[in-house]
Design a protein around this motif. Structure first.
Motif, PDB file in Angstrom:
ATOM      1  N   GLY A 391     -33.432  55.543  28.562  1.00 42.55           N
ATOM      2  CA  GLY A 391     -32.533  55.084  29.610  1.00 42.55           C
ATOM      3  C   GLY A 391     -31.127  54.848  29.106  1.00 42.55           C
ATOM      4  O   GLY A 391     -30.167  54.883  29.879  1.00 42.55           O
ATOM      5  N   ALA A 392     -30.978  54.608  27.813  1.00 40.78           N
ATOM      6  CA  ALA A 392     -29.662  54.485  27.191  1.00 40.78           C
ATOM      7  C   ALA A 392     -29.221  55.810  26.589  1.00 40.78           C
ATOM      8  O   ALA A 392     -28.048  56.186  26.669  1.00 40.78           O
ATOM      9  N   LEU A 393     -30.159  56.534  25.998  1.00 37.18           N
ATOM     10  CA  LEU A 393     -29.809  57.796  25.341  1.00 37.18           C
ATOM     11  C   LEU A 393     -29.264  58.820  26.326  1.00 37.18           C
ATOM     12  O   LEU A 393     -28.425  59.650  25.975  1.00 37.18           O
ATOM     13  N   ALA A 394     -29.703  58.754  27.583  1.00 40.08           N
ATOM     14  CA  ALA A 394     -29.241  59.720  28.582  1.00 40.08           C
ATOM     15  C   ALA A 394     -27.733  59.662  28.767  1.00 40.08           C
ATOM     16  O   ALA A 394     -27.108  60.666  29.121  1.00 40.08           O
ATOM     17  N   LEU A 395     -27.121  58.510  28.502  1.00 34.23           N
ATOM     18  CA  LEU A 395     -25.680  58.345  28.676  1.00 34.23           C
ATOM     19  C   LEU A 395     -24.926  58.503  27.357  1.00 34.23           C
ATOM     20  O   LEU A 395     -23.719  58.302  27.299  1.00 34.23           O
ATOM     21  N   SER A 396     -25.611  58.883  26.311  1.00 35.07           N
ATOM     22  CA  SER A 396     -25.003  58.953  24.977  1.00 35.07           C
ATOM     23  C   SER A 396     -24.584  60.369  24.634  1.00 35.07           C
ATOM     24  O   SER A 396     -25.314  61.330  24.885  1.00 35.07           O
ATOM     25  N   ALA A 397     -23.412  60.485  24.027  1.00 34.35           N
ATOM     26  CA  ALA A 397     -22.881  61.795  23.655  1.00 34.35           C
ATOM     27  C   ALA A 397     -23.551  62.298  22.381  1.00 34.35           C
ATOM     28  O   ALA A 397     -23.542  61.604  21.366  1.00 34.35           O
ATOM     29  N   PRO A 398     -24.119  63.481  22.416  1.00 36.05           N
ATOM     30  CA  PRO A 398     -24.653  64.060  21.176  1.00 36.05           C
ATOM     31  C   PRO A 398     -23.531  64.220  20.155  1.00 36.05           C
ATOM     32  O   PRO A 398     -22.479  64.786  20.449  1.00 36.05           O
ATOM     33  N   ASP A 399     -23.721  63.670  18.970  1.00 41.05           N
ATOM     34  CA  ASP A 399     -22.799  63.838  17.841  1.00 41.05           C
ATOM     35  C   ASP A 399     -21.478  63.087  17.975  1.00 41.05           C
ATOM     36  O   ASP A 399     -20.613  63.236  17.118  1.00 41.05           O
ATOM     37  N   ASN A 400     -21.293  62.279  19.000  1.00 37.14           N
ATOM     38  CA  ASN A 400     -20.044  61.517  19.093  1.00 37.14           C
ATOM     39  C   ASN A 400     -20.288  60.144  19.717  1.00 37.14           C
ATOM     40  O   ASN A 400     -19.609  59.725  20.649  1.00 37.14           O
ATOM     41  N   THR A 401     -21.298  59.445  19.168  1.00 38.57           N
ATOM     42  CA  THR A 401     -21.622  58.098  19.617  1.00 38.57           C
ATOM     43  C   THR A 401     -21.270  57.107  18.521  1.00 38.57           C
ATOM     44  O   THR A 401     -21.549  57.333  17.340  1.00 38.57           O
ATOM     45  N   TRP A 402     -20.641  56.009  18.922  1.00 39.85           N
ATOM     46  CA  TRP A 402     -20.239  54.937  18.018  1.00 39.85           C
ATOM     47  C   TRP A 402     -20.941  53.651  18.454  1.00 39.85           C
ATOM     48  O   TRP A 402     -21.479  53.575  19.563  1.00 39.85           O
ATOM     49  N   ALA A 403     -20.916  52.643  17.595  1.00 46.32           N
ATOM     50  CA  ALA A 403     -21.580  51.379  17.901  1.00 46.32           C
ATOM     51  C   ALA A 403     -20.680  50.208  17.555  1.00 46.32           C
ATOM     52  O   ALA A 403     -19.822  50.302  16.667  1.00 46.32           O
ATOM     53  N   THR A 404     -20.857  49.103  18.259  1.00 47.65           N
ATOM     54  CA  THR A 404     -20.198  47.851  17.919  1.00 47.65           C
ATOM     55  C   THR A 404     -21.137  47.016  17.052  1.00 47.65           C
ATOM     56  O   THR A 404     -22.357  47.246  17.043  1.00 47.65           O
ATOM     57  N   PRO A 405     -20.616  46.030  16.321  1.00 52.92           N
ATOM     58  CA  PRO A 405     -21.495  45.213  15.484  1.00 52.92           C
ATOM     59  C   PRO A 405     -22.547  44.443  16.265  1.00 52.92           C
ATOM     60  O   PRO A 405     -23.616  44.115  15.716  1.00 52.92           O
ATOM     61  N   ASP A 406     -22.269  44.115  17.516  1.00 51.44           N
ATOM     62  CA  ASP A 406     -23.221  43.333  18.317  1.00 51.44           C
ATOM     63  C   ASP A 406     -24.033  44.230  19.242  1.00 51.44           C
ATOM     64  O   ASP A 406     -24.189  43.956  20.433  1.00 51.44           O
ATOM     65  N   SER A 407     -24.563  45.310  18.694  1.00 52.79           N
ATOM     66  CA  SER A 407     -25.362  46.252  19.484  1.00 52.79           C
ATOM     67  C   SER A 407     -26.589  46.682  18.706  1.00 52.79           C
ATOM     68  O   SER A 407     -26.689  46.450  17.494  1.00 52.79           O
ATOM     69  N   TYR A 408     -27.517  47.288  19.400  1.00 50.07           N
ATOM     70  CA  TYR A 408     -28.660  47.923  18.740  1.00 50.07           C
ATOM     71  C   TYR A 408     -29.111  49.095  19.601  1.00 50.07           C
ATOM     72  O   TYR A 408     -28.846  49.170  20.793  1.00 50.07           O
ATOM     73  N   PHE A 409     -29.807  50.029  18.959  1.00 55.09           N
ATOM     74  CA  PHE A 409     -30.367  51.192  19.660  1.00 55.09           C
ATOM     75  C   PHE A 409     -31.788  51.360  19.151  1.00 55.09           C
ATOM     76  O   PHE A 409     -32.019  51.354  17.943  1.00 55.09           O
TER      77      PHE A 409
END
Length: 476
Positions: A391-409
């Motif tokens: 449900g989260a991956l569907a909105l994620s860009a292949p090869d151009n996803t970044w993260a904030t320190p207060d996140s998890y996947f």
């Protein structure tokens, strides 16, 4: 009932003063043989007299007025319906004028703005009138394929084929308060039909239009939209949107469970805070055009450093099927217009209750996966909170996803993983570590490109896809 304005008044209400030039009849475009016969192609007794009376009342020769105009900083092709001319109905001559307007838009690379007020196809011309809907649909499709935006302002009333082509087929649909909107006109609806269902407000709630805008605000709203969708020169291949700066906690989590807890803090900055800081101004699109909306998915276009960027952002709630469909609509529209896309991921996962299944959760997620996979413009993703499974991956860009320190996947929430493995609930903490869901773990695994730290600093790249060889991982 909404206040009605004639075609010229509607034009004057949105264009800059003196900035409308009516299009003459296009040479070589004429109605098929027979339309000029007495009383039209069907020989409908009294039709010529009705047209003459309509012309005397309105001062128009047809039910539409078409021309070029300036709205704010943008030049557009403008179509305005005259409801006083046979109920704004579409006949063969109407089709001539609409085709000429769309052709002019493509030749001059101008957006199309339609101010619609129509009762549908003209009965006195029978099927010859109804066929104009195919003609209009083709012109709209050609204009869409040319990468030109189409905006509709739905006035009162807008029913029948005019709604089902020029209105509902537009990229952005605005409506005046109280306007009657629907495929069925007021005289052909079931006797027990709920009248509210045919209003602008109901159409907005059902996800069929993007906004209800007052007449006083219409010119400014159209101006903002045109600046976003048609203002400025775009590159043939636009550069990717930069990831936003992190706005939450700066420190990286020591454990997987700490990462989960950080992402679930209620006071953590959400999508709206990121979007407000990222854009100087933005406008939203609303709804999936299939009868649904999701307040937990913000979609639209914003202005940043002189260029337009499209966005789709989860707000920390379980995403509904309508949210995925709206995001897919946004990504495809951005692709047609050559606008890069930014997505913000923040969801515990897709809604999984019975209502979500009835609304087609699986097909909606599949549609968004497909839209992201085939995007013709660069897509940038920032994970700003929870990244719950597909449900989260569907909105994620292949090869151009970044993260904030207060996140998890994670492939699954640690509590659910523990339950599936038949572990005690308290073992969710250990399971979180095993899932390697921390931001620094995601960099090490190549799932994200890097971690975006706090405000005022740039993103740090790790060994994920798209980084330079030898770049080290972001350490906890």
């Amino acid at each position: 009932m909404a206040e009605r304005a004639n075609a010229r008044e509607a034009i004057a209400g949105v264009v800059d003063e003196g900035a409308f030039t009516e299009l003459p009849a296009r040479e070589g475009v004429s109605a098929p043989e027979g339309v000029s016969a007495p009383d039209g192609p069907l020989g409908w007794e009294g039709y010529d007299a009705s047209r003459a009376r309509a012309g005397e009342r309105t001062g128009e020769t047809e039910s539409v007025v078409c021309g070029t105009a300036r709205i704010g900083s943008a030049e557009v092709v403008l179509i305005s319906f005259e409801f006083g001319f046979l109920g704004g109905s579409l006949g063969e001559r109407t089709g001539d004028l609409l085709e000429a307007a769309y052709t002019q838009a493509r030749e001059r690379r101008l957006p199309v703005v339609s101010l619609i007020a129509t009762g549908g196809s003209r009965m006195q011309e029978g099927m010859r009138a109804l066929l104009q809907l195919q003609r209009v649909a083709r012109q709209s499709a050609l204009t869409r394929a040319a990468g030109l935006p189409q905006l509709a302002v739905v006035r009162d009333p807008t029913t029948g084929g005019g709604w089902a082509t020029l209105g509902a087929g537009a990229d952005v649909i605005l409506a005046l308060p109280g306007a009657q909107i629907g495929f069925a006109g007021s005289r052909v609806r079931p006797a027990d039909a709920d009248p509210y269902a045919y209003t602008a407000e109901a159409q907005l709630a059902a996800g069929h239009i993007d906004a209800v805008v007052s007449r006083d605000e219409l010119r400014a709203t159209l101006g903002r939209w045109l600046t976003l969708l048609a203002g400025g020169v775009r590159d043939a291949v636009p550069s990717a949107a930069p990831p936003p700066e992190g706005r939450g906690r700066a420190g990286l989590p020591a454990t997987g469970w700490e990462a989960v807890l950080q992402a679930r803090v209620p006071q953590r900055p959400r999508a709206a805070a990121y979007l407000d800081a990222y854009f100087t101004h933005r406008e939203e699109i609303t709804g999936d055009r299939c009868g649904g909306t999701d307040p937990g998915m913000l979609c639209g276009f914003g202005r940043r450093e002189g260029r337009t960027i499209a966005y789709a952002a989860q707000c920390g709630t379980a995403t509904l099927p309508a949210g995925y469909r709206t995001a897919a609509r946004l990504v495809r529209l951005a692709g047609r217009l050559g606008i890069p896309v930014l997505t913000l991921v923040d969801t515990p996962g897709a809604a999984n209750d019975a209502e979500a299944e009835r609304a087609g959760a699986g097909s909606a997620i599949a549609d968004l996966f497909a839209a992201m996979a085939t995007a013709t413009v660069p897509v940038t993703t920032l994970l700003i909170g929870e990244g719950g499974s597909g449900g989260a991956l569907a909105l994620s860009a292949p090869d151009n996803t970044w993260a904030t320190p207060d996140s998890y996947f994670s492939v699954i929430a640690p509590e659910l993983a523990a339950a599936i493995l038949k572990r005690a609930p308290e073992e969710a903490r250990v399971t979180a570590d095993q899932l390697r869901l921390r931001p620094q773990d995601l960099v090490s695994l190549g799932v994200v490109r890097g971690i975006v730290p706090g405000q005022g600093t740039g993103p740090r790249t790790g060994p994920g896809p798209g980084t330079s060889p030898g770049a080290g991982p972001v350490e906890a």
